[in-house]
Design an enzyme around this catalytic site. Structure first.
Site, PDB file in Angstrom:
ATOM      1  N   ARG A  58     -10.641 -14.670  11.677  1.00  0.00           N
ATOM      2  CA  ARG A  58     -11.497 -13.835  12.540  1.00  0.00           C
ATOM      3  C   ARG A  58     -11.799 -14.537  13.873  1.00  0.00           C
ATOM      4  O   ARG A  58     -12.927 -14.511  14.357  1.00  0.00           O
ATOM      5  CB  ARG A  58     -12.826 -13.497  11.841  1.00  0.00           C
ATOM      6  CG  ARG A  58     -12.712 -12.665  10.575  1.00  0.00           C
ATOM      7  CD  ARG A  58     -12.244 -11.242  10.907  1.00  0.00           C
ATOM      8  NE  ARG A  58     -12.409 -10.367   9.769  1.00  0.00           N
ATOM      9  CZ  ARG A  58     -11.501 -10.199   8.798  1.00  0.00           C
ATOM     10  NH1 ARG A  58     -10.365 -10.867   8.852  1.00  0.00           N
ATOM     11  NH2 ARG A  58     -11.718  -9.361   7.807  1.00  0.00           N
ATOM     12  N   SER A  60     -17.181  -5.553   8.099  1.00  0.00           N
ATOM     13  CA  SER A  60     -17.872  -6.772   7.659  1.00  0.00           C
ATOM     14  C   SER A  60     -18.811  -7.235   8.763  1.00  0.00           C
ATOM     15  O   SER A  60     -18.373  -7.498   9.881  1.00  0.00           O
ATOM     16  CB  SER A  60     -16.873  -7.897   7.412  1.00  0.00           C
ATOM     17  OG  SER A  60     -15.922  -7.495   6.475  1.00  0.00           O
ATOM     18  N   GLU A  66     -20.246 -11.870  12.169  1.00  0.00           N
ATOM     19  CA  GLU A  66     -18.896 -11.628  12.694  1.00  0.00           C
ATOM     20  C   GLU A  66     -18.911 -10.670  13.885  1.00  0.00           C
ATOM     21  O   GLU A  66     -18.112 -10.767  14.803  1.00  0.00           O
ATOM     22  CB  GLU A  66     -18.033 -11.041  11.570  1.00  0.00           C
ATOM     23  CG  GLU A  66     -16.553 -11.091  11.885  1.00  0.00           C
ATOM     24  CD  GLU A  66     -15.808  -9.917  11.311  1.00  0.00           C
ATOM     25  OE1 GLU A  66     -15.302  -9.106  12.115  1.00  0.00           O
ATOM     26  OE2 GLU A  66     -15.706  -9.815  10.084  1.00  0.00           O
TER      27      GLU A  66
HETATM   28  N1  EPU Z   1     -18.238  -9.124  -3.676  1.00  0.00           N
HETATM   29  C1  EPU Z   1     -19.421  -8.922  -4.376  1.00  0.00           C
HETATM   30  N2  EPU Z   1     -20.266  -7.948  -3.933  1.00  0.00           N
HETATM   31  C2  EPU Z   1     -20.001  -7.181  -2.851  1.00  0.00           C
HETATM   32  C3  EPU Z   1     -18.801  -7.399  -2.142  1.00  0.00           C
HETATM   33  C4  EPU Z   1     -17.941  -8.385  -2.573  1.00  0.00           C
HETATM   34  O1  EPU Z   1     -19.698  -9.584  -5.360  1.00  0.00           O
HETATM   35  O2  EPU Z   1     -20.833  -6.316  -2.531  1.00  0.00           O
HETATM   36  C5  EPU Z   1     -17.311 -10.168  -4.164  1.00  0.00           C
HETATM   37  C6  EPU Z   1     -16.415  -9.702  -5.282  1.00  0.00           C
HETATM   38  O3  EPU Z   1     -16.340 -10.757  -6.210  1.00  0.00           O
HETATM   39  C7  EPU Z   1     -15.056  -9.528  -4.667  1.00  0.00           C
HETATM   40  C8  EPU Z   1     -15.089 -10.526  -3.529  1.00  0.00           C
HETATM   41  O4  EPU Z   1     -16.466 -10.563  -3.118  1.00  0.00           O
HETATM   42  O5  EPU Z   1     -14.055  -9.822  -5.552  1.00  0.00           O
HETATM   43  C9  EPU Z   1     -14.228 -10.112  -2.368  1.00  0.00           C
HETATM   44  O6  EPU Z   1     -14.608  -8.802  -1.936  1.00  0.00           O
HETATM   45  P1  EPU Z   1     -13.607  -7.894  -1.086  1.00  0.00           P
HETATM   46  O7  EPU Z   1     -12.295  -7.856  -1.742  1.00  0.00           O
HETATM   47  O8  EPU Z   1     -14.291  -6.602  -0.813  1.00  0.00           O
HETATM   48  O9  EPU Z   1     -13.392  -8.717   0.232  1.00  0.00           O
HETATM   49  P2  EPU Z   1     -14.406  -9.473   1.196  1.00  0.00           P
HETATM   50  O10 EPU Z   1     -14.123 -10.930   1.140  1.00  0.00           O
HETATM   51  O11 EPU Z   1     -15.810  -9.036   0.910  1.00  0.00           O
HETATM   52  C10 EPU Z   1     -12.797  -9.461   3.241  1.00  0.00           C
HETATM   53  C11 EPU Z   1     -12.812  -9.025   4.679  1.00  0.00           C
HETATM   54  C12 EPU Z   1     -12.679  -7.512   4.786  1.00  0.00           C
HETATM   55  C13 EPU Z   1     -11.370  -7.105   4.141  1.00  0.00           C
HETATM   56  C14 EPU Z   1     -11.382  -7.592   2.681  1.00  0.00           C
HETATM   57  C15 EPU Z   1     -10.070  -7.348   1.992  1.00  0.00           C
HETATM   58  C16 EPU Z   1     -14.139 -10.691   5.832  1.00  0.00           C
HETATM   59  C17 EPU Z   1     -15.412 -11.001   6.545  1.00  0.00           C
HETATM   60  N3  EPU Z   1     -14.038  -9.463   5.336  1.00  0.00           N
HETATM   61  O12 EPU Z   1     -13.964  -8.914   2.629  1.00  0.00           O
HETATM   62  O13 EPU Z   1     -12.614  -7.176   6.162  1.00  0.00           O
HETATM   63  O14 EPU Z   1     -11.167  -5.713   4.186  1.00  0.00           O
HETATM   64  O15 EPU Z   1     -11.609  -9.024   2.627  1.00  0.00           O
HETATM   65  O16 EPU Z   1      -9.111  -8.260   2.449  1.00  0.00           O
HETATM   66  O17 EPU Z   1     -13.264 -11.547   5.760  1.00  0.00           O
HETATM   67  C18 EPU Z   1     -13.782  -6.354   8.080  1.00  0.00           C
HETATM   68  O18 EPU Z   1     -13.523  -7.416   8.633  1.00  0.00           O
HETATM   69  O19 EPU Z   1     -14.448  -5.441   8.662  1.00  0.00           O
HETATM   70  C19 EPU Z   1     -13.375  -6.153   6.695  1.00  0.00           C
HETATM   71  C20 EPU Z   1     -13.741  -5.065   6.017  1.00  0.00           C
END
Ligand code: EPU
Length: 333
Positions: free
Chosen positions: A160, A233, A329
């Site tokens: 990012r 995010s 972010e």
């Molecule tokens: N999780 C929770 N609770 C929540 C959300 C997530 O416990 O409410 C935990 C879960 O264990 C899950 C893990 O977090 O397995 C990862 O969650 P998710 O797959 O939704 O991904 P993220 O790390 O929360 C990142 C990016 C997203 C992107 C997803 C998928 C960042 C800041 N965000 O989210 O990007 O879509 O991975 O690759 O790196 C964006 O930048 O706007 C965005 C949506």
């Protein structure tokens, strides 16, 4: 190209925050942009308005970049170079590439925003970032009006992050971006758990199927900004030292994490926020999304200040419970 006065920005930011631009102009060609910056240097640029939280009225000249067009340079056997102008909608551009059977961007379906802003924060999802297919971009230096090419190395992409968020912040206007995509022999990345699960019955998934999986996963977790204002995010996933992580893991054995290096671990901020009790909580007109705690929302009439105050409250709580600094972010204006 007409400069308008006192224009509401509510429809120009995906958070749907109603602040006013003192002066506002829509720019549709490179020549218009070059002419504009001969006399106007103090600019506030808007692309898709998908990565900003507006907390005040804007005194600078607000410039909506509306440059459109896609050019294909198809001279190689296995790869194709596709250049899109900054004002092309990102998701529409990705779907167009898929319709041409050009591979590489499918995991990035449904990310809000425009092509021109995608390199600034090196947008990424489901194991892919734009740096993976990025070839080059062209940008205008505001000070001189000169058009300059930036290669991948010069962009200094990180998680990012890029040179345009750091040393060159506010100095250049990105006018087009070129991607190197595959025509045959696509290198699909379906390693991400939810995608693998979605495609479990498909032995040789196609580009279209992968895009469909990504779209359906995103739709199930992330609010549609057309219905409920948000900026995706709101925080970055924090990277912490393994020694700190081990202490946390003793207390929370279930803590999700990704190993970044020999010394560092990335923790999903969504998990930390959920664990702190914020998920699905509403605070007046703002709140934390019920299906993805990383996303702050505007229920309709939130001010940027209200959303920012909630973000600060979350940061303070995460610090006191986990001793982790959550970095925002989204650009706070
Ligand atoms: N999780 C929770 N609770 C929540 C959300 C997530 O416990 O409410 C935990 C879960 O264990 C899950 C893990 O977090 O397995 C990862 O969650 P998710 O797959 O939704 O991904 P993220 O790390 O929360 C990142 C990016 C997203 C992107 C997803 C998928 C960042 C800041 N965000 O989210 O990007 O879509 O991975 O690759 O790196 C964006 O930048 O706007 C965005 C949506």
């Amino acid at each position: 190209m007409k400069i308008q006065e006192n224009i509401s920005l509510k429809n120009y930011n995906t958070f749907g925050i109603d602040t006013i631009a003192k002066r506002f102009v829509i720019v549709s060609t490179l020549t218009e942009l070059q002419n504009l910056i001969k006399t106007e240097k103090d600019l506030f640029l808007i692309g898709g308005g998908s990565n900003m939280l507006l907390t005040k009225n804007i005194d600078k000249l607000v410039v909506l970049l509306n440059l459109k067009g896609i050019i294909v340079n198809d001279t190689k056997k296995d790869e194709v170079f596709v250049t899109a102008e900054a004002g092309e909608n990102w998701h529409d551009f990705v779907q167009w590439c898929i319709s041409q059977n050009y591979g590489g961007l499918e995991n990035l379906s449904l990310i809000p925003g425009n092509v021109g802003t995608s390199p600034i924060q090196n947008i990424g999802a489901y194991g892919v970032e734009i740096k993976d297919t990025f070839q080059q971009l062209e940008a205008i230096e505001i000070e001189t009006g000169a058009l300059k090419i930036f290669t991948k190395n010069q962009c200094n992409f990180g998680y990012r992050n890029s040179v345009f968020k750091n040393e060159l912040k506010g100095k250049y206007i990105i006018v087009n971006v070129t991607f190197k995509l595959t025509k045959n022999n696509h290198n699909f990345n379906i390693s991400y758990g939810a995608i693998k699960e979605f495609l479990k019955n498909s032995t040789h998934p196609t580009l279209q199927e992968i895009a469909k999986a990504v779209i359906s996963i995103r739709e199930s977790k992330l609010p549609d900004p057309k219905i409920i204002g948000n900026s995706g995010s709101f925080f970055k996933n924090p990277v912490i030292l393994i020694s700190e992580f081990q202490k946390l893991q003793e207390k929370y054995p279930e803590i999700p994490h990704y190993i970044v290096s020999n010394t560092e671990v990335k923790i999903p901020a969504g998990w930390l926020i959920e664990k702190s009790g914020f998920k699905g909580e509403r605070f007046g007109e703002t709140g934390v999304h019920e299906k993805q705690a990383l996303v702050l929302v505007n229920y309709g009439n939130a001010t940027g200040k209200e959303v920012y105050e909630l973000a600060q409250k979350i940061q303070e709580t995460i610090k006191s419970i986990f001793n982790i600094d959550l970095e925002i972010e989204v650009n706070i204006i």
